[in-house]
Design an enzyme around this catalytic site. Structure first.
Site, PDB file in Angstrom:
ATOM      1  CG  HIS A 148       3.235   4.783   7.668  1.00 50.06           C
ATOM      2  ND1 HIS A 148       3.981   5.084   6.525  1.00 50.06           N
ATOM      3  CD2 HIS A 148       1.861   4.444   7.123  1.00 50.06           C
ATOM      4  CE1 HIS A 148       3.147   4.987   5.803  1.00 50.06           C
ATOM      5  NE2 HIS A 148       2.114   4.716   5.817  1.00 50.06           N
ATOM      6  CG  HIS A 192      -3.042   4.677   5.960  1.00 52.13           C
ATOM      7  ND1 HIS A 192      -3.047   5.670   4.880  1.00 52.13           N
ATOM      8  CD2 HIS A 192      -2.025   3.931   5.855  1.00 52.13           C
ATOM      9  CE1 HIS A 192      -1.947   5.278   4.472  1.00 52.13           C
ATOM     10  NE2 HIS A 192      -1.199   4.425   4.907  1.00 52.13           N
ATOM     11  CE  LYS A 225       3.813   8.182   2.440  1.00 48.64           C
ATOM     12  NZ  LYS A 225       2.708   7.367   2.767  1.00 48.64           N
ATOM     13  CG  HIS A 280       4.454   4.624  -1.338  1.00 47.45           C
ATOM     14  ND1 HIS A 280       3.262   3.757  -0.566  1.00 47.45           N
ATOM     15  CD2 HIS A 280       4.858   3.751  -2.528  1.00 47.45           C
ATOM     16  CE1 HIS A 280       3.049   2.661  -1.245  1.00 47.45           C
ATOM     17  NE2 HIS A 280       3.822   2.729  -2.423  1.00 47.45           N
ATOM     18  CG  HIS A 335       5.317   1.299   3.707  1.00 48.61           C
ATOM     19  ND1 HIS A 335       6.092   1.689   2.365  1.00 48.61           N
ATOM     20  CD2 HIS A 335       4.255   2.055   3.753  1.00 48.61           C
ATOM     21  CE1 HIS A 335       5.417   2.568   1.922  1.00 48.61           C
ATOM     22  NE2 HIS A 335       4.144   2.909   2.475  1.00 48.61           N
ATOM     23  CG  ASP A 389       1.301   1.207   5.564  1.00 50.88           C
ATOM     24  OD1 ASP A 389       0.466   2.266   5.454  1.00 50.88           O
ATOM     25  OD2 ASP A 389       1.428   0.635   4.640  1.00 50.88           O
TER      26      ASP A 389
END
Ligand code: DOR
Ligand code: ZN
Length: 345
Positions: free
Chosen positions: A13, A15, A99, A136, A174, A247
């Site tokens: 995970h 970004h 996602k 999420h 997460h 994350d």
């Protein structure tokens, strides 16, 4: 044990953003991890296979010379994702998951799903293709306390979803609560979870140490110590449902030190080292390799990495800031020490 050699880990995970900012953060991940599941919450979001393929090319072009890092792409689910997009994604062999962001839950989530009922046909096709849904896991209702949003999501959305789609692979991303760890533990093997370094190392006290600490603000928000302890127990248990997902979510300093600061912590600069601290403190360093290098690959039905890395117990100082395109960002542990490092790095 002051040293451990493990298969090169993967980050399930991550970004990376885009453009010059991506060029600055990507080398931190590529130096540590063989692969990463790259989040699609760009502006505009990565909603199609064609956009994911183009984003992948930009990532590959931004890699340091000689790097063999492999980005694993994801699609951003919307109310209007056509079921045919899932077949295209599968055929591409570079899109590995879809996602789900509840609309409005977090950074760049305005195009997220307003009601999962609208995605029924897409979820059925994902089930058929073995395409994992990454969640999420928070409700967005303003009347639900921010510290309860994950727990309520499990009751209202996750439990019914797992029940309704009996073949769907699901990753609760997460996780931050004891309830989430318990839910995933009790669920069938097709349900897994990722854990971040910040939720394993920090409780919500870290948001207010001597004053408000915007660089410790992420979503889902840090929780009480009992939850952190439950997450460490899950991560270090050896249960293959739990695996590494940093994350790492870079934001320019001024967008976090702001009267409406962004959510997200940057941890890619110490993306495996911080987990080594967690596992060593729990007396479970021998279980780090499963969590960091085996469980995720097995869940995604990808080969395990064969290359090795060695981690040594040695402290190094984290710089107060790191470059981020035209800006800088404040990394996790800025101005402080990380107590493990990669040998030869
Ligand atoms: O803290 C977060 N930051 N949580 C998210 O879900 C998104 C992420 C980001 O993209 O900055
Ligand atoms: Zn994220």
């Amino acid at each position: 044990m002051n040293q451990i050699t493990i298969s090169r880990p993967d980050d399930w995970h991550l970004h990376l953003r885009d453009g010059a900012a991506m060029r600055d953060v990507l080398p931190h991940t590529a130096a540590r991890f063989a692969r990463a599941i790259v989040m699609p919450n760009l502006r505009p979001p990565v909603t199609t296979t064609a956009l994911a393929l183009a984003y992948r090319e930009r990532i590959l072009a931004a890699l340091p010379a000689g790097s063999r890092f492999e980005p694993l792409m994801t699609l951003y689910l919307t109310d209007n994702t056509p079921p045919a997009e899932i077949a295209r994604a599968r055929e591409s062999r570079v899109v590995h998951a879809v996602k789900y962001y509840p609309a409005g839950a977090t950074t760049n989530s305005d195009s997220g799903v307003t009601d999962l009922a609208k995605c029924r046909a897409v979820l059925e096709v994902m089930e058929k293709h073995g395409m994992p849904l990454l969640l999420h896991g928070e409700v967005t209702d303003a009347d639900i306390d921010i510290f309860d949003r994950e727990r309520v999501f499990i009751e209202r959305t996750l439990a019914p979803l797992v029940e309704r789609f009996q073949g769907l692979k699901v990753v609760m991303e997460h996780i931050t609560t004891r309830e989430a760890a318990e839910f995933v533990t009790a669920a069938p093997p097709r349900v897994a979870a990722t854990l971040t370094p910040q939720h394993l190392l920090l409780s919500r006290n870290a948001l207010f140490t001597g004053g408000v600490r915007p660089h410790n603000y992420c979503l889902p928000i840090l929780k009480r110590e009992v939850h952190r302890a439950a997450l460490v127990a899950a991560a270090t248990s050896g249960n293959p449902k739990f695996f590494l997902g940093t994350d790492s979510a870079p934001h320019a300093r001024h967008t976090k030190e702001n009267d409406c600061g962004c959510a997200g912590m940057f941890s890619a600069h110490a993306g495996i080292e911080l987990y080594a601290e967690v596992f060593a403190a729990a007396g479970a360093i021998d279980r780090l390799e499963g969590f960091a290098s085996h469980h995720g690959a097995d869940f995604y039905a990808l080969p395990r990495n064969t290359e090795k890395i060695t981690l040594v117990r040695e402290s190094w100082a984290v710089p107060p800031s790191v470059p981020f395109g035209a800006d800088t960002l404040v990394p996790m542990r800025a101005g402080d020490f990380v107590h493990w490092r990669i040998a030869g790095a």
